[in-house]
Design an enzyme around this catalytic site. Structure first.
Site, PDB file in Angstrom:
ATOM      1  N   GLU A 119      67.222 -13.003  29.539  1.00 20.74           N
ATOM      2  CA  GLU A 119      68.271 -13.676  30.304  1.00 20.74           C
ATOM      3  C   GLU A 119      68.377 -15.114  29.833  1.00 20.74           C
ATOM      4  O   GLU A 119      67.369 -15.788  29.699  1.00 20.74           O
ATOM      5  CB  GLU A 119      67.852 -13.633  31.784  1.00 20.74           C
TER       6      GLU A 119
ATOM      7  N   CYS B  19      61.985 -23.860  32.938  1.00 17.26           N
ATOM      8  CA  CYS B  19      61.997 -23.041  31.718  1.00 17.26           C
ATOM      9  C   CYS B  19      61.517 -23.767  30.476  1.00 17.26           C
ATOM     10  O   CYS B  19      60.463 -23.447  29.935  1.00 17.26           O
ATOM     11  CB  CYS B  19      63.399 -22.491  31.480  1.00 17.26           C
TER      12      CYS B  19
ATOM     13  N   ARG C  29      61.230 -28.612  39.668  1.00 15.56           N
ATOM     14  CA  ARG C  29      60.075 -28.202  38.859  1.00 15.56           C
ATOM     15  C   ARG C  29      60.018 -29.034  37.573  1.00 15.56           C
ATOM     16  O   ARG C  29      61.008 -29.129  36.862  1.00 15.56           O
ATOM     17  CB  ARG C  29      60.168 -26.702  38.525  1.00 15.56           C
TER      18      ARG C  29
ATOM     19  N   GLU D 263      70.573 -22.971  34.982  1.00 10.34           N
ATOM     20  CA  GLU D 263      70.727 -23.317  36.387  1.00 10.34           C
ATOM     21  C   GLU D 263      72.000 -24.156  36.514  1.00 10.34           C
ATOM     22  O   GLU D 263      72.321 -24.947  35.643  1.00 10.34           O
ATOM     23  CB  GLU D 263      69.505 -24.090  36.883  1.00 10.34           C
TER      24      GLU D 263
ATOM     25  N   LEU E 273      72.332 -33.104  22.467  1.00  8.68           N
ATOM     26  CA  LEU E 273      71.912 -34.332  21.791  1.00  8.68           C
ATOM     27  C   LEU E 273      71.989 -35.497  22.781  1.00  8.68           C
ATOM     28  O   LEU E 273      72.245 -36.629  22.395  1.00  8.68           O
ATOM     29  CB  LEU E 273      72.792 -34.625  20.568  1.00  8.68           C
TER      30      LEU E 273
ATOM     31  N   GLY F 228      67.522 -39.463  26.479  1.00  3.32           N
ATOM     32  CA  GLY F 228      67.251 -40.023  27.805  1.00  3.32           C
ATOM     33  C   GLY F 228      65.820 -39.745  28.195  1.00  3.32           C
ATOM     34  O   GLY F 228      64.926 -39.794  27.340  1.00  3.32           O
TER      35      GLY F 228
ATOM     36  N   LEU G  48      70.462 -17.479  31.328  1.00  2.00           N
ATOM     37  CA  LEU G  48      71.261 -18.279  32.264  1.00  2.00           C
ATOM     38  C   LEU G  48      70.721 -19.692  32.437  1.00  2.00           C
ATOM     39  O   LEU G  48      69.529 -19.954  32.365  1.00  2.00           O
ATOM     40  CB  LEU G  48      71.390 -17.575  33.615  1.00  2.00           C
TER      41      LEU G  48
END
Ligand code: UDX
Length: 436
Positions: free
Chosen positions: A146, A262, A332, A150, A252, A255, A148
């Site tokens: 998967e 993940c 997280r 968030e 790119l 920061g 995906l």
């Protein structure tokens, strides 16, 4: 089709709701009774745009239900395994406890010809091991990673940029692939490429994708370090690089770096797995990618200290953002929250605000001060530190408006998302990472 989804966290809840919205009859199974209760009432247990609507519609239609009883997965043609694979406490490797528990719990309820489709992110080789575990059930194990993101999870699930299915050779494998094609008939019809591979390749696609994305971010953050040394501007550098369509501007953004549930744990687990396989040197650079990433958090804190004249002790600092990225309430491994915690540790009077993530942040760091309202949070501040690029901060907060509220005129832009010229013109000391 009748489908089951084992594990209703981020991945599983979205997958179950999305599959029901595609017209399938879906049962979601989770061991957490509170989560099952919320989902059964059509409530999303986390912030994800578009998910509440899908859940409500699915539950109301009768095609989507949730349970703690895995026996109710019985009879589904495809069982998706969507449990978490967090980092182990004692090492960088992935903790496969939940995957093993899910497969073991499901096994007695499988019938010959059922398909078990692993979606969780796992170390390469896991699928082959699980396939032997299920050999005597007559079910076929495939891997269907998967991808995906968030904040875009619903869109990414309904219109994935690719579908990958790793399957064993032979008739059973071909039949399993056909069932997955049926389950994903709609996204395939609307143009999502459908790739069939072997099990190991499918497992690798996911970790390789995340390793590449993490490397891209750390690459530009390494350039930010160089830019800081020579007085160059990493944002202009990234713009100029990005016009080369072999490189591309996405990911790119220099920061305070990547975080979340993940990227950080996946690159560590990948490096650990490569070492187990005797191939540590092949992806040893991922250790460097991790280190560059973590250094940027330190650099952001240092910038705030420097901007405030060498000490933040008793300075009122407003931290804009706690989530690891906008459109998410996930904290997280959030670089944003880590910057806040470190400033607090240095004696600053830190106030943290975030449009969605305050409750989750408070749970992990109850000692920080949280202020829900942005303007209340910046009132009387000596400095503002922007660490999550929510529109509320990067677009809607003008230097003029901020000036009417704060005590000081210092802004540190941890996401390089503000216009330095505009802030400086309004009398602010603007500091970005890798930006003059
Ligand atoms: C990621 C992958 O994108 C997704 O495909 C995979 O399934 C799960 O992991 P996600 O964790 O939701 O998704 O976030 P992503 O949008 O990839 O951002 C990850 C982190 O990188 C965030 O902390 C974000 O702020 C940071 N980031 C992203 C940068 O620092 N710079 C960028 O240019 C882009």
């Amino acid at each position: 089709m009748r489908l089951s989804v084992i594990g209703c966290g981020y991945l599983g809840a979205v997958h179950a709701a999305a599959m029901a919205s595609l017209g399938h009859d879906v049962v979601g199974v989770d061991t957490d009774a509170a989560k099952v209760e919320a989902l059964s009432a059509g409530r999303a247990p986390f912030f994800e745009p578009g998910l509440p609507e899908l859940l409500e519609a699915g539950v109301a239609s009768g095609r989507l239900r949730f349970t703690t009883d895995i026996a109710e997965a019985r009879g589904a043609a495809v069982h998706f395994i969507a449990v978490g694979t967090p980092q182990r406490r004692d090492s960088d490797a992935a903790d496969l406890t939940f995957v093993d528990a899910a497969v073991n719990a499901l096994a007695p309820h499988l019938a010959s010809g059922d398909v078990v489709a692993g979606k969780s992110t796992v170390p390469v080789g896991t699928a082959a091991r699980l396939a032997s575990r299920l050999a005597d059930t007559g079910a076929t194990l495939v891997w269907n990673p998967e991808f995906l993101r968030e904040g875009w999870a619903v869109e990414d699930t309904l219109r994935p940029d690719r579908l990958v299915v790793g399957a064993p050779d032979g008739e059973a494998g071909a039949a399993a692939v056909a069932l997955l094609q049926q389950a994903y008939a709609e996204p395939i019809a609307t143009g999502s490429p459908f790739l069939v591979t072997d099990l190991a390749t499918a497992e690798l696609v996911k970790v390789a994708a995340n390793a590449f994305l993490a490397t891209k971010i750390s690459f530009i953050n390494a350039m930010a370090e160089i830019a800081e040394t020579v007085g160059a501007d990493v944002s202009h550098l990234a713009d100029a690089l990005g016009y080369d369509d072999r490189i591309g501007r996405r990911f790119l953004g220099a920061g305070i770096g990547f975080g979340g549930g993940c990227l950080p744990k996946d690159i560590r687990a990948f490096a650990a797995r490569a070492e187990e396989l005797g191939r540590g040197e092949s992806i040893a650079f991922l250790r460097e990618v991790d280190e560059i990433n973590l250094r940027r958090r330190t650099r952001a804190v240092q910038l705030v200290v420097e901007a405030l004249g060498g000490s933040v002790h008793r300075k009122r600092i407003t931290v804009l953002g706690a989530a690891f990225k906008p459109h998410s309430d996930d904290v997280r491994d959030s670089p944003a929250l880590e910057v806040a915690v470190r400033l607090h540790g240095l004696g600053a009077e830190v106030r943290v605000t975030d449009p969605q993530a305050i409750e989750n942040a408070r749970r992990v760091h109850p000692h920080l001060t949280y202020v829900a309202d942005r303007d209340a949070a910046i009132t009387d501040a000596d400095a503002i530190v922007l660490v999550t690029e929510w529109d509320e901060y990067r677009r809607e907060l003008t230097p003029e408006h901020a000036s009417s509220l704060t005590a000081g005129r210092v802004i540190v832009d941890g996401r390089n998302c503000l216009d330095p010229a505009a802030w400086r013109a309004a009398g602010w000391q603007y500091e970005g990472l890798g930006r003059r």
